[in-house]
Design an enzyme around this catalytic site. Structure first.
Site, PDB file in Angstrom:
ATOM      1  N   SER A 164       2.815   2.474   4.909  1.00 44.74           N
ATOM      2  CA  SER A 164       2.641   2.513   3.465  1.00 44.74           C
ATOM      3  C   SER A 164       3.716   1.674   2.780  1.00 44.74           C
ATOM      4  O   SER A 164       4.909   1.885   2.995  1.00 44.74           O
ATOM      5  CB  SER A 164       2.714   3.964   2.950  1.00 44.74           C
ATOM      6  OG  SER A 164       2.680   4.005   1.543  1.00 44.74           O
ATOM      7  N   SER A 222      -7.166   0.695   1.336  1.00 49.49           N
ATOM      8  CA  SER A 222      -6.311   0.661   2.533  1.00 49.49           C
ATOM      9  C   SER A 222      -6.022   2.075   3.021  1.00 49.49           C
ATOM     10  O   SER A 222      -6.375   3.068   2.381  1.00 49.49           O
ATOM     11  CB  SER A 222      -4.984  -0.057   2.211  1.00 49.49           C
ATOM     12  OG  SER A 222      -4.189   0.734   1.355  1.00 49.49           O
ATOM     13  N   LYS A 239      -0.455   6.486  -4.837  1.00 52.12           N
ATOM     14  CA  LYS A 239       0.508   7.115  -3.928  1.00 52.12           C
ATOM     15  C   LYS A 239       0.780   8.545  -4.415  1.00 52.12           C
ATOM     16  O   LYS A 239       0.300   8.967  -5.454  1.00 52.12           O
ATOM     17  CB  LYS A 239       1.838   6.341  -3.890  1.00 52.12           C
ATOM     18  CG  LYS A 239       1.724   4.855  -3.577  1.00 52.12           C
ATOM     19  CD  LYS A 239       1.326   4.574  -2.147  1.00 52.12           C
ATOM     20  CE  LYS A 239       1.228   3.061  -1.904  1.00 52.12           C
ATOM     21  NZ  LYS A 239       0.709   2.747  -0.549  1.00 52.12           N
ATOM     22  N   SER A 253      -3.051   3.622   3.441  1.00 54.55           N
ATOM     23  CA  SER A 253      -1.692   4.115   3.186  1.00 54.55           C
ATOM     24  C   SER A 253      -1.653   5.590   2.788  1.00 54.55           C
ATOM     25  O   SER A 253      -0.602   6.213   2.874  1.00 54.55           O
ATOM     26  CB  SER A 253      -1.035   3.283   2.085  1.00 54.55           C
ATOM     27  OG  SER A 253      -1.671   3.488   0.836  1.00 54.55           O
TER      28      SER A 253
END
Length: 262
Positions: free
Chosen positions: A215, A60, A117, A62
């Site tokens: 996100s 993705s 992240k 994010s």
């Protein structure tokens, strides 16, 4: 000399089945030979994956623009210590994540999911976002506008197609004892209300995506326990995007393209 019925039956059984043990031994030897030749290599590969390095694909956007959809990053599993494979328990903790590290971890929810992240908040710190600007313990972390309306490729997972998008591109600088950590962040929605403050409990970190307005991170699922961290991502090993192989991203450090002067 006469042969009894039992002796004749035994002789017939031996004659019929006499070739099978030899064939069975040959097949058995071949199987164990294969195990002996392939087994050590397989054990080494599993050991490397369990304790040293592991690939992780980016599904993705994010972490755009730092990580592109279709990147495959190399995760250093020993960066913070040794974790018991398939568990969230550490054999020993060699280090703790630093602010700015990009980590792969298991989401601390009922249904776990492996995510990637950036570490923003460390144990005991208070984090907030005010007018789009990140604050650590009440101190604003500088960010410099690099490009307004920066264009990038995003992927619509529902329609399963690529689409062009844009956002304001910044370079954010996170304060560290030995200087600052620079990385890209994007802002797509201006004028959002302030978020936080969040106080990070001991034994946890707070994580955010670099694509701040798109996100699902600690603002959604909470703080990440240190035991849930699987490793640190340092390098893009391979990348396949909308137009095929991205040769410029192979073996590239995650924050290598952040301008020095920003």
């Amino acid at each position: 000399m006469s042969i009894t019925k039992n002796e004749a039956l035994a002789a017939a059984t031996t004659a019929v089945g006499g070739a099978k043990p030899k064939k069975a031994r040959k097949e058995q030897k071949g199987f164990f030979g294969l195990v002996r030749s392939v087994g050590p290599a397989l054990a080494v590969a599993l050991g490397i994956r369990a304790f040293l390095f592991e690939p992780f694909s980016i599904p993705s956007g994010s972490m755009l623009p730092t990580l592109q959809i279709g990147d495959y990053v190399v995760v250093s599993k020993f960066a913070y210590g040794v974790r018991i494979p398939f568990t969230n328990r550490m054999l020993f903790q060699a280090a703790t994540p630093m602010r700015g590290d990009v980590i792969v971890f298991e989401r601390p929810t009922v249904e776990p999911e492996t995510l990637i992240k950036r570490v923003i908040g460390l144990p005991g710190e208070t984090i907030a976002i005010v007018d789009g600007v990140l604050q650590v313990n009440g101190e604003a972390q500088p960010r410099d506008l690099l490009e307004k309306g920066y264009g990038f490729d995003d992927y619509d997972e529902h329609r399963r197609q690529w689409r062009g998008s844009s956002a304001d591109l910044y370079v954010e600088r996170l304060a560290e004892p030995d200087g600052s950590h620079r990385h890209f962040v994007m802002e797509q929605i201006r004028g959002l209300p302030s978020q936080g403050p969040w106080r990070v409990p001991e034994g946890h970190v707070l994580v955010l995506g670099d694509n701040r307005d798109n996100s699902a991170d600690s603002r959604v699922f909470g703080f990440v326990p240190l035991g849930n961290i699987r490793g640190r991502a340092d390098v893009v090993g391979f990348s396949w995007g909308k137009d095929g192989l991205r040769t410029d991203r192979i073996m590239r450090s995650l924050d290598a393209k952040v301008p020095e002067g920003a």
